[in-house]
Design a protein around this motif. Structure first.
Motif, short mmCIF file in Angstrom:
data_model
loop_
_atom_site.label_atom_id
_atom_site.label_comp_id
_atom_site.label_asym_id
_atom_site.label_seq_id
_atom_site.Cartn_x
_atom_site.Cartn_y
_atom_site.Cartn_z
N MET A 95 -21.88 -66.24 -63.78
CA MET A 95 -20.81 -65.55 -63.01
C MET A 95 -19.50 -65.63 -63.76
N TYR A 96 -18.83 -64.49 -63.87
CA TYR A 96 -17.54 -64.49 -64.56
C TYR A 96 -16.62 -63.45 -63.93
N THR A 97 -15.37 -63.46 -64.36
CA THR A 97 -14.34 -62.59 -63.79
C THR A 97 -13.83 -61.60 -64.83
N ILE A 98 -13.61 -60.37 -64.39
CA ILE A 98 -12.95 -59.37 -65.25
C ILE A 98 -11.68 -58.91 -64.54
N LYS A 99 -10.57 -59.02 -65.25
CA LYS A 99 -9.31 -58.53 -64.68
C LYS A 99 -9.22 -57.02 -64.87
N ILE A 119 -21.82 -57.13 -58.49
CA ILE A 119 -20.38 -57.10 -58.72
C ILE A 119 -19.64 -56.97 -57.39
N SER A 120 -18.57 -57.73 -57.24
CA SER A 120 -17.66 -57.50 -56.12
C SER A 120 -16.23 -57.48 -56.65
N ASP A 126 -9.47 -58.07 -59.38
CA ASP A 126 -10.41 -58.79 -60.24
C ASP A 126 -11.85 -58.51 -59.80
N LEU A 127 -12.73 -58.39 -60.79
CA LEU A 127 -14.16 -58.24 -60.52
C LEU A 127 -14.85 -59.57 -60.70
N ARG A 128 -15.74 -59.89 -59.76
CA ARG A 128 -16.65 -61.02 -59.96
C ARG A 128 -17.99 -60.42 -60.36
N VAL A 129 -18.53 -60.89 -61.47
CA VAL A 129 -19.73 -60.28 -62.03
C VAL A 129 -20.83 -61.32 -62.19
N ASP A 130 -22.00 -61.01 -61.70
CA ASP A 130 -23.19 -61.84 -61.88
C ASP A 130 -24.22 -61.00 -62.59
N SER A 131 -24.34 -61.20 -63.90
CA SER A 131 -25.24 -60.38 -64.70
C SER A 131 -25.43 -60.99 -66.07
N SER A 132 -26.55 -60.65 -66.71
CA SER A 132 -26.74 -61.07 -68.10
C SER A 132 -25.93 -60.20 -69.05
N LEU A 133 -25.42 -59.06 -68.54
CA LEU A 133 -24.56 -58.21 -69.35
C LEU A 133 -23.15 -58.80 -69.38
N ASP A 134 -22.50 -58.70 -70.53
CA ASP A 134 -21.22 -59.41 -70.67
C ASP A 134 -20.02 -58.52 -70.31
N GLU A 135 -18.84 -59.15 -70.38
CA GLU A 135 -17.62 -58.45 -70.00
C GLU A 135 -17.38 -57.21 -70.86
N ALA A 136 -17.68 -57.31 -72.14
CA ALA A 136 -17.46 -56.17 -73.03
C ALA A 136 -18.30 -54.97 -72.58
N PHE A 137 -19.51 -55.27 -72.13
CA PHE A 137 -20.35 -54.16 -71.64
C PHE A 137 -19.70 -53.44 -70.48
N PHE A 138 -19.23 -54.19 -69.49
CA PHE A 138 -18.67 -53.54 -68.29
C PHE A 138 -17.32 -52.89 -68.57
N HIS A 139 -16.59 -53.46 -69.51
CA HIS A 139 -15.33 -52.85 -69.92
C HIS A 139 -15.59 -51.44 -70.43
N ARG A 140 -16.64 -51.31 -71.19
CA ARG A 140 -17.01 -50.01 -71.74
C ARG A 140 -17.66 -49.13 -70.66
N TYR A 141 -18.56 -49.71 -69.88
CA TYR A 141 -19.29 -48.96 -68.84
C TYR A 141 -18.31 -48.33 -67.85
#
Length: 279
Positions: free
Chosen positions: A1-5, A41-42, A49-64
């Motif tokens: 679990m990690y956070t994306i601003k 994701i929530s 801020d996004l809370r993300v639970d996934s094997s995909l990393d922050e860079a992936f979602f930044h692009r997605y």
DNA sequence: TGCCAGGCGAAAG
DNA sequence: CTTTCGCATGGC
């Protein structure tokens, strides 16, 4: 679990607006299958801020989620009148998503003359039958090779009707190299559109969706039945149409009127129409 | 129930 | 060039 601003990003609008078909909401959390992985994701409504639970990393979602797009700058370009002003203020934070080209191609071929709940069901069945199980009950989107080797009988459970044969043909064209999707990135909008429209079942609208959602062609302006009604209602008197707003003319008008980022304008109008109808 | 759906393509005017 | 239809099925 990690956070994306994030800034100027609304998870709900982005996942609910109808551009993607593999996300479902359960309370505050969205669950989806992307890039062969499950993601949950929530979004914190206060901070964004996004809370993300996934094997995909922050860079992936930044692009997605296209967090690299300068949304205020895009708004300045497409905010041509009070209709757009209302839509972009009300649904601010809706971003286009960078989709996988193969998944996007098959999904939007499947979407012709259908509706979003049904499209989601069809894709869910297709994935369960021809994708791979990632977790309990979660399946990856099928590879084109798996669809290419299927028959109409194999796919009949998915209830895709007349779209079934077209999808098998397109999957074969991609799998055996008759069309090389990655090459479309280096073509301009018009050239890439012509290539896609060589496939049976892809006309102007489906091609525009694929180009906009998967190939970085922001001048894609998909004209479906909803956008046709919106444009006729809001802009039908524009002299550009000479009193006859055909679908093809509407597409060209959208590119001309909203400019370089007309694809964003289209998506805001489409979402507003879906939620509110014609105002 | 009947109409229409994030349309397309062939046929006809 | 523009308009009309059939397509296969389900959501509303």
């Amino acid at each position: 679990m990690y956070t994306i601003k994030t800034e100027d990003f609304n998870l709900e609008y982005t996942l609910d607006c109808g551009q993607v078909f593999r996300w479902d909401r359960d309370g505050d959390w969205w669950t989806g299958v992307v890039n062969g992985a499950v993601a949950r994701i929530s979004q914190n409504p206060e901070t964004g801020d996004l809370r993300v639970d996934s094997s995909l990393d922050e860079a992936f979602f930044h692009r997605y989620f296209r967090l690299d797009d300068d949304l205020p700058a895009i708004f300045r370009q497409i905010n041509k009148d009070e209709h757009m002003d209302i839509a972009i203020n009300k649904y601010r934070g809706l971003r286009l998503i960078r989709q996988d080209p193969r998944e996007c191609l098959i999904s939007y071929m499947l979407a012709t003359a259908s509706n979003i709940p049904r499209i989601k069901k069809n894709i869910s069945m297709l994935s369960a039958l021809f994708g791979e199980e990632i977790e309990n009950g979660h399946y990856s989107f099928p590879k084109v090779e798996a669809l290419a080797s299927a028959t109409c009988d194999d796919l009949c459970e998915c209830k895709m009707g007349f779209r079934t044969a077209r999808i098998i043909k397109a999957a074969n064209a991609v799998a055996n190299g008759d069309i090389v999707l990655d090459e479309l990135f280096s073509l301009d909008y018009g050239e890439a559109k012509n290539e896609l429209m060589k496939l049976e079942g892809i006309g102007e609208k489906v091609a525009d969706c694929i180009l906009l959602f998967a190939f970085e062609k922001m001048e894609g302006f998909p004209v479906d039945t909803h956008v046709e009604k919106i444009v006729k209602a809001y802009y039908g008197n524009d002299p550009y149409f000479e009193g006859n707003a055909t679908k093809s003319k509407i597409g060209n008008w959208g590119r001309h009127y909203f400019g370089e980022y007309c694809g964003y304008a289209q998506q805001y109008l489409f979402y507003q129409k879906r939620l509110e109808g014609l105002i």
